[in-house]
Design a protein around this motif. Structure first.
Motif, PDB file in Angstrom:
ATOM      1  N   GLY A   1       0.813  -1.219   0.000  1.00  0.00           N
ATOM      2  CA  GLY A   1       0.000   0.000   0.000  1.00  0.00           C
ATOM      3  C   GLY A   1       0.843   1.264   0.000  1.00  0.00           C
ATOM      4  O   GLY A   1       0.604   2.187  -0.788  1.00  0.00           O
ATOM      5  N   ALA A   2       1.834   1.299   0.860  1.00  0.00           N
ATOM      6  CA  ALA A   2       2.702   2.479   0.947  1.00  0.00           C
ATOM      7  C   ALA A   2       3.488   2.675  -0.344  1.00  0.00           C
ATOM      8  O   ALA A   2       3.666   3.807  -0.812  1.00  0.00           O
ATOM      9  N   LEU A   3       3.957   1.578  -0.928  1.00  0.00           N
ATOM     10  CA  LEU A   3       4.690   1.687  -2.187  1.00  0.00           C
ATOM     11  C   LEU A   3       3.797   2.167  -3.312  1.00  0.00           C
ATOM     12  O   LEU A   3       4.202   2.993  -4.129  1.00  0.00           O
ATOM     13  N   GLY A   4       2.580   1.644  -3.371  1.00  0.00           N
ATOM     14  CA  GLY A   4       1.646   2.098  -4.395  1.00  0.00           C
ATOM     15  C   GLY A   4       1.431   3.598  -4.333  1.00  0.00           C
ATOM     16  O   GLY A   4       1.447   4.296  -5.349  1.00  0.00           O
ATOM     17  N   GLU A   5       1.254   4.099  -3.118  1.00  0.00           N
ATOM     18  CA  GLU A   5       1.069   5.544  -2.925  1.00  0.00           C
ATOM     19  C   GLU A   5       2.318   6.323  -3.344  1.00  0.00           C
ATOM     20  O   GLU A   5       2.226   7.346  -4.027  1.00  0.00           O
ATOM     21  N   ALA A   6       3.491   5.854  -2.941  1.00  0.00           N
ATOM     22  CA  ALA A   6       4.741   6.553  -3.257  1.00  0.00           C
ATOM     23  C   ALA A   6       5.015   6.544  -4.763  1.00  0.00           C
ATOM     24  O   ALA A   6       5.431   7.554  -5.335  1.00  0.00           O
ATOM     25  N   ILE A   7       4.784   5.413  -5.402  1.00  0.00           N
ATOM     26  CA  ILE A   7       5.023   5.309  -6.848  1.00  0.00           C
ATOM     27  C   ILE A   7       4.061   6.212  -7.606  1.00  0.00           C
ATOM     28  O   ILE A   7       4.443   6.864  -8.580  1.00  0.00           O
ATOM     29  N   ALA A   8       2.814   6.290  -7.157  1.00  0.00           N
ATOM     30  CA  ALA A   8       1.821   7.140  -7.814  1.00  0.00           C
ATOM     31  C   ALA A   8       2.207   8.616  -7.765  1.00  0.00           C
ATOM     32  O   ALA A   8       1.758   9.405  -8.611  1.00  0.00           O
ATOM     33  N   GLU A   9       3.041   9.009  -6.816  1.00  0.00           N
ATOM     34  CA  GLU A   9       3.476  10.403  -6.691  1.00  0.00           C
ATOM     35  C   GLU A   9       4.581  10.779  -7.684  1.00  0.00           C
ATOM     36  O   GLU A   9       4.872  11.962  -7.874  1.00  0.00           O
ATOM     37  N   ILE A  10       5.204   9.805  -8.317  1.00  0.00           N
ATOM     38  CA  ILE A  10       6.253  10.097  -9.307  1.00  0.00           C
ATOM     39  C   ILE A  10       5.581  10.705 -10.533  1.00  0.00           C
ATOM     40  O   ILE A  10       4.635  10.129 -11.079  1.00  0.00           O
TER      41      ILE A  10
ATOM     42  N   LEU B   1      13.915   7.013 -23.523  1.00  0.00           N
ATOM     43  CA  LEU B   1      14.438   5.891 -22.736  1.00  0.00           C
ATOM     44  C   LEU B   1      15.350   6.338 -21.602  1.00  0.00           C
ATOM     45  O   LEU B   1      15.442   5.674 -20.571  1.00  0.00           O
ATOM     46  N   GLU B   2      16.002   7.455 -21.766  1.00  0.00           N
ATOM     47  CA  GLU B   2      16.845   7.977 -20.685  1.00  0.00           C
ATOM     48  C   GLU B   2      15.987   8.333 -19.470  1.00  0.00           C
ATOM     49  O   GLU B   2      16.346   8.041 -18.325  1.00  0.00           O
ATOM     50  N   GLU B   3      14.838   8.939 -19.731  1.00  0.00           N
ATOM     51  CA  GLU B   3      13.936   9.268 -18.629  1.00  0.00           C
ATOM     52  C   GLU B   3      13.398   7.983 -17.991  1.00  0.00           C
ATOM     53  O   GLU B   3      13.248   7.909 -16.767  1.00  0.00           O
TER      54      GLU B   3
ATOM     55  N   GLN C   1      16.409   5.278 -10.381  1.00  0.00           N
ATOM     56  CA  GLN C   1      16.590   6.260  -9.316  1.00  0.00           C
ATOM     57  C   GLN C   1      15.298   6.581  -8.571  1.00  0.00           C
ATOM     58  O   GLN C   1      15.333   7.151  -7.492  1.00  0.00           O
ATOM     59  N   GLY C   2      14.170   6.202  -9.167  1.00  0.00           N
ATOM     60  CA  GLY C   2      12.882   6.461  -8.539  1.00  0.00           C
ATOM     61  C   GLY C   2      12.297   5.227  -7.890  1.00  0.00           C
ATOM     62  O   GLY C   2      12.364   5.045  -6.680  1.00  0.00           O
ATOM     63  N   ILE C   3      11.750   4.329  -8.704  1.00  0.00           N
ATOM     64  CA  ILE C   3      11.040   3.157  -8.180  1.00  0.00           C
ATOM     65  C   ILE C   3      11.958   2.224  -7.405  1.00  0.00           C
ATOM     66  O   ILE C   3      11.656   1.847  -6.263  1.00  0.00           O
TER      67      ILE C   3
END
Length: 92
Positions: free
Chosen positions: A16-25, A49-51, A58-60
């Motif tokens: 749940g916490a990961l879903g919320e954090a990933i959705a904020e990217i 592809l660089e993005e 660096q994000g997920i």
């Protein structure tokens, strides 16, 4: 424009916490919890592809509780009416 689907395996109670954090990217359009060998799927819309590399590595992957990811690139979208029908199975 690059469309990617990131399949994410999470540690224990972090889904749940990961879903919320990933959705904020910002590049993440949608996040779903799913059944099967992965816990979450994120739909990303990116300029190149660089993005994609930056968002995934660096994000997920940098988020606490992510065990592993698998990334699939979309190369063709089919008519939305067909997608809508698929999600409406069993309704009306």
């Amino acid at each position: 424009m690059v469309t990617a689907f990131v399949l994410i395996r999470a540690k224990g109670q972090r889904i749940g916490a990961l879903g919320e954090a990933i959705a904020e990217i910002p590049q993440v359009a949608e996040v779903y919890s799913v059944t099967g060998p992965y816990d979450l799927i994120a739909l990303l819309r990116l300029k190149d592809l660089e993005e994609l590399d930056q968002v995934v590595t660096q994000g997920i992957l940098a988020l606490d509780g992510v065990e592993r990811t698998e990334t699939l690139l979309g190369f063709r979208a089919y008519p939305s009416r067909l997608l809508d029908q698929g999600f409406a199975l069993g309704e009306g």
